[in-house]
Write a protein that holds these residues in place. Structure first.
Motif, PDB file in Angstrom:
ATOM      1  N   PHE A  20      43.947  -0.374  97.322  1.00  0.00           N
ATOM      2  CA  PHE A  20      44.106  -0.193  96.042  1.00  0.00           C
ATOM      3  C   PHE A  20      42.824   0.478  96.609  1.00  0.00           C
ATOM      4  O   PHE A  20      42.027   1.835  95.466  1.00  0.00           O
ATOM      5  N   VAL A  21      41.599   0.084  96.867  1.00  0.00           N
ATOM      6  CA  VAL A  21      40.033   0.303  96.872  1.00  0.00           C
ATOM      7  C   VAL A  21      40.236   1.536  98.014  1.00  0.00           C
ATOM      8  O   VAL A  21      39.923   2.638  97.935  1.00  0.00           O
ATOM      9  N   SER A  22      40.719   1.631  98.679  1.00  0.00           N
ATOM     10  CA  SER A  22      40.698   1.963  99.729  1.00  0.00           C
ATOM     11  C   SER A  22      41.096   3.042 100.226  1.00  0.00           C
ATOM     12  O   SER A  22      41.373   4.417 101.121  1.00  0.00           O
ATOM     13  N   ASP A  23      42.112   3.209  99.850  1.00  0.00           N
ATOM     14  CA  ASP A  23      43.007   4.086 100.006  1.00  0.00           C
ATOM     15  C   ASP A  23      44.200   4.814  99.381  1.00  0.00           C
ATOM     16  O   ASP A  23      45.045   5.996  99.133  1.00  0.00           O
ATOM     17  N   THR A  24      43.143   4.808  98.038  1.00  0.00           N
ATOM     18  CA  THR A  24      43.888   5.454  96.257  1.00  0.00           C
ATOM     19  C   THR A  24      43.115   5.658  95.617  1.00  0.00           C
ATOM     20  O   THR A  24      41.167   4.699  95.882  1.00  0.00           O
ATOM     21  N   TRP A  25      43.175   6.553  94.786  1.00  0.00           N
ATOM     22  CA  TRP A  25      41.766   6.158  93.541  1.00  0.00           C
ATOM     23  C   TRP A  25      42.528   5.464  92.354  1.00  0.00           C
ATOM     24  O   TRP A  25      41.868   6.042  91.231  1.00  0.00           O
ATOM     25  N   ILE A  26      43.485   4.690  92.650  1.00  0.00           N
ATOM     26  CA  ILE A  26      43.588   3.804  91.722  1.00  0.00           C
ATOM     27  C   ILE A  26      42.167   2.767  90.898  1.00  0.00           C
ATOM     28  O   ILE A  26      42.126   2.543  90.005  1.00  0.00           O
ATOM     29  N   SER A  27      41.685   2.340  92.324  1.00  0.00           N
ATOM     30  CA  SER A  27      39.974   1.900  91.665  1.00  0.00           C
ATOM     31  C   SER A  27      38.863   3.257  91.847  1.00  0.00           C
ATOM     32  O   SER A  27      39.296   3.046  92.861  1.00  0.00           O
ATOM     33  N   PHE A  28      38.827   2.865  90.444  1.00  0.00           N
ATOM     34  CA  PHE A  28      37.298   3.383  91.050  1.00  0.00           C
ATOM     35  C   PHE A  28      36.254   3.242  92.177  1.00  0.00           C
ATOM     36  O   PHE A  28      34.953   3.611  92.152  1.00  0.00           O
ATOM     37  N   GLU A  29      36.422   1.963  92.857  1.00  0.00           N
ATOM     38  CA  GLU A  29      35.637   1.328  93.254  1.00  0.00           C
ATOM     39  C   GLU A  29      35.836   2.190  94.572  1.00  0.00           C
ATOM     40  O   GLU A  29      36.950   2.679  95.235  1.00  0.00           O
ATOM     41  N   ILE A  30      34.435   2.067  95.652  1.00  0.00           N
ATOM     42  CA  ILE A  30      34.465   2.577  96.888  1.00  0.00           C
ATOM     43  C   ILE A  30      34.088   1.511  98.131  1.00  0.00           C
ATOM     44  O   ILE A  30      35.270   1.594  98.720  1.00  0.00           O
ATOM     45  N   GLU A  31      34.049   0.354  97.758  1.00  0.00           N
ATOM     46  CA  GLU A  31      33.940  -0.568  99.087  1.00  0.00           C
ATOM     47  C   GLU A  31      34.973  -1.928  98.136  1.00  0.00           C
ATOM     48  O   GLU A  31      34.183  -2.345  97.382  1.00  0.00           O
ATOM     49  N   ALA A  32      35.622  -1.914  98.718  1.00  0.00           N
ATOM     50  CA  ALA A  32      36.409  -3.447  98.424  1.00  0.00           C
ATOM     51  C   ALA A  32      34.950  -4.340  98.512  1.00  0.00           C
ATOM     52  O   ALA A  32      35.224  -4.971  99.355  1.00  0.00           O
ATOM     53  N   PRO A  33      36.094  -5.887  97.957  1.00  0.00           N
ATOM     54  CA  PRO A  33      34.831  -6.769  97.276  1.00  0.00           C
ATOM     55  C   PRO A  33      35.943  -7.928  98.869  1.00  0.00           C
ATOM     56  O   PRO A  33      36.930  -7.447  98.858  1.00  0.00           O
ATOM     57  N   ASP A  34      34.729  -8.902  98.785  1.00  0.00           N
ATOM     58  CA  ASP A  34      35.345  -9.228 100.023  1.00  0.00           C
ATOM     59  C   ASP A  34      35.187 -10.486  99.669  1.00  0.00           C
ATOM     60  O   ASP A  34      35.423 -10.616  98.275  1.00  0.00           O
ATOM     61  N   GLU A  35      36.034 -11.997 100.165  1.00  0.00           N
ATOM     62  CA  GLU A  35      36.195 -12.698  99.398  1.00  0.00           C
ATOM     63  C   GLU A  35      35.233 -13.781  98.888  1.00  0.00           C
ATOM     64  O   GLU A  35      35.881 -14.434  97.440  1.00  0.00           O
ATOM     65  N   ALA A  36      34.033 -13.710  99.036  1.00  0.00           N
ATOM     66  CA  ALA A  36      32.427 -13.795  98.661  1.00  0.00           C
ATOM     67  C   ALA A  36      33.033 -13.673  97.061  1.00  0.00           C
ATOM     68  O   ALA A  36      32.739 -14.415  95.974  1.00  0.00           O
ATOM     69  N   ALA A  37      32.852 -12.267  97.451  1.00  0.00           N
ATOM     70  CA  ALA A  37      32.500 -11.534  95.227  1.00  0.00           C
ATOM     71  C   ALA A  37      33.902 -11.525  94.910  1.00  0.00           C
ATOM     72  O   ALA A  37      33.533 -12.163  93.629  1.00  0.00           O
ATOM     73  N   MET A  38      35.227 -12.019  95.452  1.00  0.00           N
ATOM     74  CA  MET A  38      36.219 -12.083  94.653  1.00  0.00           C
ATOM     75  C   MET A  38      36.013 -12.902  94.060  1.00  0.00           C
ATOM     76  O   MET A  38      36.850 -13.456  92.652  1.00  0.00           O
ATOM     77  N   ALA A  39      36.049 -14.158  94.507  1.00  0.00           N
ATOM     78  CA  ALA A  39      35.780 -15.365  94.334  1.00  0.00           C
ATOM     79  C   ALA A  39      34.318 -15.581  92.908  1.00  0.00           C
ATOM     80  O   ALA A  39      35.269 -16.301  92.520  1.00  0.00           O
ATOM     81  N   LEU A  40      33.912 -14.908  92.812  1.00  0.00           N
ATOM     82  CA  LEU A  40      32.167 -15.159  91.539  1.00  0.00           C
ATOM     83  C   LEU A  40      33.273 -14.511  90.575  1.00  0.00           C
ATOM     84  O   LEU A  40      33.073 -14.438  89.737  1.00  0.00           O
ATOM     85  N   ARG A  41      33.938 -12.704  91.108  1.00  0.00           N
ATOM     86  CA  ARG A  41      34.655 -12.343  89.570  1.00  0.00           C
ATOM     87  C   ARG A  41      35.622 -13.478  89.065  1.00  0.00           C
ATOM     88  O   ARG A  41      35.683 -13.182  87.952  1.00  0.00           O
ATOM     89  N   ILE A  42      36.191 -14.037  90.031  1.00  0.00           N
ATOM     90  CA  ILE A  42      37.733 -15.098  89.481  1.00  0.00           C
ATOM     91  C   ILE A  42      36.924 -15.925  88.598  1.00  0.00           C
ATOM     92  O   ILE A  42      37.065 -16.509  87.115  1.00  0.00           O
ATOM     93  N   ALA A  43      35.386 -16.444  89.159  1.00  0.00           N
ATOM     94  CA  ALA A  43      35.390 -17.808  88.267  1.00  0.00           C
ATOM     95  C   ALA A  43      34.592 -17.063  86.695  1.00  0.00           C
ATOM     96  O   ALA A  43      34.208 -17.511  86.088  1.00  0.00           O
ATOM     97  N   ASP A  44      33.500 -15.787  86.713  1.00  0.00           N
ATOM     98  CA  ASP A  44      33.119 -15.296  85.630  1.00  0.00           C
ATOM     99  C   ASP A  44      34.298 -14.526  84.410  1.00  0.00           C
ATOM    100  O   ASP A  44      34.234 -14.889  83.804  1.00  0.00           O
ATOM    101  N   TYR A  45      35.275 -14.340  85.294  1.00  0.00           N
ATOM    102  CA  TYR A  45      37.033 -13.741  83.699  1.00  0.00           C
ATOM    103  C   TYR A  45      37.431 -14.347  84.165  1.00  0.00           C
ATOM    104  O   TYR A  45      37.784 -14.954  82.763  1.00  0.00           O
ATOM    105  N   ALA A  46      37.383 -16.221  84.359  1.00  0.00           N
ATOM    106  CA  ALA A  46      38.432 -17.493  84.321  1.00  0.00           C
ATOM    107  C   ALA A  46      37.468 -17.971  82.846  1.00  0.00           C
ATOM    108  O   ALA A  46      37.871 -18.691  82.292  1.00  0.00           O
ATOM    109  N   ALA A  47      36.445 -18.167  82.949  1.00  0.00           N
ATOM    110  CA  ALA A  47      35.497 -18.702  81.855  1.00  0.00           C
ATOM    111  C   ALA A  47      35.551 -18.162  80.901  1.00  0.00           C
ATOM    112  O   ALA A  47      35.339 -18.832  80.207  1.00  0.00           O
ATOM    113  N   SER A  48      35.045 -16.475  81.143  1.00  0.00           N
ATOM    114  CA  SER A  48      35.427 -15.473  79.848  1.00  0.00           C
ATOM    115  C   SER A  48      36.133 -15.253  79.293  1.00  0.00           C
ATOM    116  O   SER A  48      36.040 -15.281  78.159  1.00  0.00           O
ATOM    117  N   HIS A  49      37.133 -15.087  80.004  1.00  0.00           N
ATOM    118  CA  HIS A  49      38.375 -14.033  79.517  1.00  0.00           C
ATOM    119  C   HIS A  49      39.629 -14.990  79.903  1.00  0.00           C
ATOM    120  O   HIS A  49      40.174 -16.508  79.482  1.00  0.00           O
TER     121      HIS A  49
END
Length: 160
Positions: A20-49
């Motif tokens: 979705f990041v590399s092949d479409t404009w569905i996400s406005f990110e330019i570089e796809a997050p790696d596993e470690a970055a995604m793990a941080l997002r999961i932890a942050d958003y799971a805790a807050s929302h």
């Protein structure tokens, strides 16, 4: 099965999200997050929302999450939401099932209004949000530059 995401789901979520990041404009990110970055997002958003995954026979079919809408205090009861489904599982009801589980969870955590930004055109996402009870608010015209062109984002809302 819809369940809470954990760090062990980060690689699968990152793999779903990357195209979705590399092949479409569905996400406005330019570089796809790696596993470690995604793990941080999961932890942050799971805790807050909340961050949920749809699992089928041990494979992650998709995920959905809530995140802060804006940083100022008066926005605390609003949240942004997103859902991503592996194309192999598209149009099988996983997006709707994820939202059906996520939105009550967010309401239970004090969220009053959920917002979704949809990069346009994206009729499947618009149809999903319409089916999940979201209503269109308006369009940010030419708000992002991706894949060689200006992209619009439609904003949708659902009161929880």
């Amino acid at each position: 099965m819809i369940r809470d995401a954990c760090a062990a789901d980060a690689a699968a979520c990152a793999a779903i999200y990357a195209p979705f990041v590399s092949d479409t404009w569905i996400s406005f990110e330019i570089e796809a997050p790696d596993e470690a970055a995604m793990a941080l997002r999961i932890a942050d958003y799971a805790a807050s929302h909340a961050w949920l995954v749809a699992e089928v026979d041990g494979k992650i079919a998709g995920y959905a999450y809530g995140s802060p809408h804006r940083t100022r205090a008066a926005y605390q009861s609003s949240c942004d939401v997103a859902v991503y489904v592996d194309p192999a599982f598209a149009r099988q009801g996983f997006g709707r099932a994820l939202y059906d589980a996520l939105l009550p969870r967010l309401a239970g955590r004090g969220c009053h209004a959920a917002f979704a930004g949809i990069a346009l055109p994206n009729e499947p996402s618009e149809a999903l949000h319409r089916a999940a009870g979201f209503t269109p608010l308006g369009i940010y015209r030419e708000v992002g530059w991706k894949l060689g062109g200006w992209r619009d984002v439609g904003w949708w809302q659902r009161l929880l």
